[in-house]
Motif scaffolding. Structure first.
Motif, PDB file in Angstrom:
ATOM      1  N   PHE A 165       0.855  -1.180   0.000  1.00 57.43           N
ATOM      2  CA  PHE A 165       0.000   0.000   0.000  1.00 57.43           C
ATOM      3  C   PHE A 165       0.893   1.233   0.000  1.00 57.43           C
ATOM      4  O   PHE A 165       1.590   1.510   0.979  1.00 57.43           O
ATOM      5  N   LEU A 166       0.881   1.990  -1.086  1.00 61.05           N
ATOM      6  CA  LEU A 166       1.747   3.159  -1.230  1.00 61.05           C
ATOM      7  C   LEU A 166       0.891   4.417  -1.374  1.00 61.05           C
ATOM      8  O   LEU A 166       0.285   4.658  -2.426  1.00 61.05           O
ATOM      9  N   PRO A 167       0.795   5.251  -0.322  1.00 61.21           N
ATOM     10  CA  PRO A 167       0.016   6.491  -0.428  1.00 61.21           C
ATOM     11  C   PRO A 167       0.605   7.432  -1.480  1.00 61.21           C
ATOM     12  O   PRO A 167       1.814   7.650  -1.529  1.00 61.21           O
ATOM     13  N   VAL A 168      -0.267   7.986  -2.295  1.00 67.82           N
ATOM     14  CA  VAL A 168       0.134   9.000  -3.268  1.00 67.82           C
ATOM     15  C   VAL A 168       0.030  10.383  -2.638  1.00 67.82           C
ATOM     16  O   VAL A 168       0.917  11.220  -2.777  1.00 67.82           O
ATOM     17  N   ASN A 169      -1.074  10.631  -1.935  1.00 68.20           N
ATOM     18  CA  ASN A 169      -1.221  11.854  -1.157  1.00 68.20           C
ATOM     19  C   ASN A 169      -2.227  11.615  -0.041  1.00 68.20           C
ATOM     20  O   ASN A 169      -3.108  10.770  -0.156  1.00 68.20           O
ATOM     21  N   TYR A 170      -2.051  12.341   1.037  1.00 70.28           N
ATOM     22  CA  TYR A 170      -2.924  12.238   2.209  1.00 70.28           C
ATOM     23  C   TYR A 170      -3.211  13.671   2.650  1.00 70.28           C
ATOM     24  O   TYR A 170      -2.488  14.251   3.451  1.00 70.28           O
ATOM     25  N   LYS A 171      -4.278  14.243   2.104  1.00 73.99           N
ATOM     26  CA  LYS A 171      -4.575  15.656   2.300  1.00 73.99           C
ATOM     27  C   LYS A 171      -5.642  15.850   3.377  1.00 73.99           C
ATOM     28  O   LYS A 171      -6.479  14.981   3.609  1.00 73.99           O
ATOM     29  N   ILE A 172      -5.581  17.025   4.006  1.00 75.96           N
ATOM     30  CA  ILE A 172      -6.564  17.358   5.026  1.00 75.96           C
ATOM     31  C   ILE A 172      -7.085  18.772   4.792  1.00 75.96           C
ATOM     32  O   ILE A 172      -6.387  19.633   4.265  1.00 75.96           O
ATOM     33  N   LYS A 173      -8.356  18.966   5.186  1.00 76.26           N
ATOM     34  CA  LYS A 173      -8.984  20.283   5.185  1.00 76.26           C
ATOM     35  C   LYS A 173      -9.538  20.485   6.583  1.00 76.26           C
ATOM     36  O   LYS A 173     -10.465  19.786   7.011  1.00 76.26           O
ATOM     37  N   ALA A 174      -8.957  21.422   7.339  1.00 76.08           N
ATOM     38  CA  ALA A 174      -9.322  21.645   8.731  1.00 76.08           C
ATOM     39  C   ALA A 174     -10.178  22.895   8.867  1.00 76.08           C
ATOM     40  O   ALA A 174      -9.886  23.927   8.238  1.00 76.08           O
ATOM     41  N   THR A 175     -11.233  22.815   9.690  1.00 73.38           N
ATOM     42  CA  THR A 175     -12.086  23.963   9.971  1.00 73.38           C
ATOM     43  C   THR A 175     -12.408  24.002  11.460  1.00 73.38           C
ATOM     44  O   THR A 175     -12.429  22.967  12.133  1.00 73.38           O
ATOM     45  N   ALA A 176     -12.673  25.209  11.968  1.00 74.31           N
ATOM     46  CA  ALA A 176     -13.095  25.396  13.356  1.00 74.31           C
ATOM     47  C   ALA A 176     -13.785  26.744  13.460  1.00 74.31           C
ATOM     48  O   ALA A 176     -13.445  27.692  12.728  1.00 74.31           O
ATOM     49  N   THR A 177     -14.770  26.844  14.353  1.00 71.25           N
ATOM     50  CA  THR A 177     -15.464  28.128  14.523  1.00 71.25           C
ATOM     51  C   THR A 177     -14.577  29.143  15.219  1.00 71.25           C
ATOM     52  O   THR A 177     -14.696  30.347  14.986  1.00 71.25           O
ATOM     53  N   ASN A 178     -13.675  28.675  16.069  1.00 71.16           N
ATOM     54  CA  ASN A 178     -12.758  29.580  16.760  1.00 71.16           C
ATOM     55  C   ASN A 178     -11.510  28.820  17.176  1.00 71.16           C
ATOM     56  O   ASN A 178     -11.587  27.666  17.606  1.00 71.16           O
ATOM     57  N   VAL A 179     -10.362  29.452  17.016  1.00 71.10           N
ATOM     58  CA  VAL A 179      -9.079  28.878  17.443  1.00 71.10           C
ATOM     59  C   VAL A 179      -8.397  29.861  18.374  1.00 71.10           C
ATOM     60  O   VAL A 179      -8.264  31.048  18.040  1.00 71.10           O
ATOM     61  N   ASN A 180      -7.967  29.368  19.501  1.00 71.20           N
ATOM     62  CA  ASN A 180      -7.260  30.215  20.459  1.00 71.20           C
ATOM     63  C   ASN A 180      -5.902  29.596  20.774  1.00 71.20           C
ATOM     64  O   ASN A 180      -5.811  28.448  21.210  1.00 71.20           O
ATOM     65  N   GLY A 181      -4.850  30.355  20.520  1.00 74.84           N
ATOM     66  CA  GLY A 181      -3.494  29.890  20.787  1.00 74.84           C
ATOM     67  C   GLY A 181      -2.825  30.740  21.853  1.00 74.84           C
ATOM     68  O   GLY A 181      -2.784  31.969  21.733  1.00 74.84           O
ATOM     69  N   THR A 182      -2.336  30.104  22.892  1.00 73.10           N
ATOM     70  CA  THR A 182      -1.661  30.830  23.975  1.00 73.10           C
ATOM     71  C   THR A 182      -0.270  30.241  24.197  1.00 73.10           C
ATOM     72  O   THR A 182       0.017  29.107  23.785  1.00 73.10           O
ATOM     73  N   ALA A 183       0.573  31.033  24.860  1.00 69.31           N
ATOM     74  CA  ALA A 183       1.943  30.605  25.148  1.00 69.31           C
ATOM     75  C   ALA A 183       2.176  30.607  26.647  1.00 69.31           C
ATOM     76  O   ALA A 183       1.769  31.539  27.346  1.00 69.31           O
ATOM     77  N   TYR A 184       2.837  29.547  27.112  1.00 67.52           N
ATOM     78  CA  TYR A 184       3.255  29.492  28.513  1.00 67.52           C
ATOM     79  C   TYR A 184       4.764  29.302  28.556  1.00 67.52           C
ATOM     80  O   TYR A 184       5.300  28.331  28.006  1.00 67.52           O
ATOM     81  N   TYR A 185       5.454  30.273  29.212  1.00 67.12           N
ATOM     82  CA  TYR A 185       6.901  30.214  29.351  1.00 67.12           C
ATOM     83  C   TYR A 185       7.221  29.702  30.763  1.00 67.12           C
ATOM     84  O   TYR A 185       7.106  30.467  31.743  1.00 67.12           O
ATOM     85  N   PRO A 186       7.588  28.429  30.889  1.00 66.37           N
ATOM     86  CA  PRO A 186       7.788  27.854  32.224  1.00 66.37           C
ATOM     87  C   PRO A 186       8.959  28.461  32.987  1.00 66.37           C
ATOM     88  O   PRO A 186       8.937  28.494  34.225  1.00 66.37           O
ATOM     89  N   ASP A 187       9.956  28.947  32.278  1.00 68.27           N
ATOM     90  CA  ASP A 187      11.140  29.501  32.973  1.00 68.27           C
ATOM     91  C   ASP A 187      10.799  30.741  33.798  1.00 68.27           C
ATOM     92  O   ASP A 187      11.427  31.002  34.836  1.00 68.27           O
ATOM     93  N   VAL A 188       9.800  31.486  33.317  1.00 66.76           N
ATOM     94  CA  VAL A 188       9.433  32.726  34.024  1.00 66.76           C
ATOM     95  C   VAL A 188       7.987  32.686  34.504  1.00 66.76           C
ATOM     96  O   VAL A 188       7.475  33.702  34.991  1.00 66.76           O
ATOM     97  N   ASN A 189       7.346  31.523  34.345  1.00 64.94           N
ATOM     98  CA  ASN A 189       5.954  31.348  34.778  1.00 64.94           C
ATOM     99  C   ASN A 189       5.052  32.441  34.185  1.00 64.94           C
ATOM    100  O   ASN A 189       4.263  33.088  34.880  1.00 64.94           O
TER     101      ASN A 189
END
Length: 277
Positions: free
Chosen positions: A145-169
């Motif tokens: 079984f040899l994949p030729v392509n494996y494509k995705i289409k992603a959707t979401a009503t809202n995306v929230n990305g946050t950052a946490y820096y553990p060295d400085v809390n």
């Protein structure tokens, strides 16, 4: 040169003679196809998949034959987070080379997956006549079984990305010019990196003579992949980090969150083929 020409002619004649006693076929497969995974926190639906196939079966005796060919298959499915409000995280590095924990929460996230592959089967067939013009057939073997392509289409009503820096809390949740914050109506396309695997295959069916030189083949099939078609060397966030904006975040896909995930195709259904004797 003469010897090479003679050898070439001999090999060609042998292959032609084998093809003359082989049974050729063209056919289609249709049924339930699923790209199974062991990625925690995800679920997927089941949809119709299919394949077109051509090949031949070389008879070793009245009952036993060996077959091979080439097939083009398609799988489609939707993948979701089991908990739609789940927050997934992984480690990233910002433009200043500081490491942080990147946390993504996506509301109503859906991932439309589409997989196309080439399959090369090698199988043994057992057949026996059960009535005039009707043969019983059983096939068992393996496919590459040899994949030729494996494509995705992603959707979401809202995306929230946050950052946490553990060295400085320190937690940063609203700095869009550095990629942290919310985005509404997210939509992006991506593609998984893949590799080939081996599948087992089984078919159980009947052949109905439709004339002196042709026959209709109808069977049930089951195919199961071994190993993983996913080929990546690190864990990634399913929605990527963009260091300059909360927009244009890359769709890495839910299966990218685990580089060791076992992603394999499984299918069952019916096969219809036209045999040329």
């Amino acid at each position: 040169m003469k010897l090479n020409i003679k050898n070439t002619i001999g090999i060609t004649a042998f292959l032609v003679s084998q093809a003359m006693v082989a049974q050729f076929y063209v056919g289609v497969q249709s049924g339930i196809g699923n790209i199974q995974s062991d990625v925690n926190g995800t679920s997927s639906g089941y949809e119709l998949g299919g394949a077109i196939k051509v090949g031949y079966i070389y008879s070793l005796s009245n009952h036993i034959g060996i077959g091979t060919g080439i097939e083009f298959s398609q799988y489609k499915q939707d993948v979701f987070l089991s908990n739609s409000s789940a927050t997934l995280s992984n480690f990233e590095v910002d433009p200043s080379t500081s490491a942080f924990e990147y946390r993504i929460t996506a509301s109503n996230y859906k991932e439309r997956q589409s997989l196309h592959a080439i399959q090369i089967p090698l199988f043994v067939q057992y057949k026996t006549n059960i009535n005039k013009g009707i043969d019983f057939n059983f096939r068992a073997g393996a496919k590459y079984f040899l994949p030729v392509n494996y494509k995705i289409k992603a959707t979401a009503t809202n995306v929230n990305g946050t950052a946490y820096y553990p060295d400085v809390n320190l937690t940063i949740d609203d700095l869009p010019e550095y990629g942290f914050g919310s985005q509404s109506n997210y939509s992006a396309s991506g593609e998984y990196e893949t590799k080939g695997i081996v599948m087992s295959m089984f078919e159980l069916g009947f052949t109905f003579d439709m004339g002196a030189k042709n026959a209709l083949y109808a069977a049930m099939f089951l195919e199961n992949g071994y190993g993983s078609i996913l080929d990546q060397d690190k864990d990634e966030s399913y929605i990527g980090y963009n260091p300059t904006s909360v927009a244009d975040r890359k769709a890495n896909g839910l299966y990218s969150t685990d580089k060791n995930a076992k992603i394999r195709p499984v299918a069952f259904g019916v096969t219809l083929a036209w045999n040329f004797k």
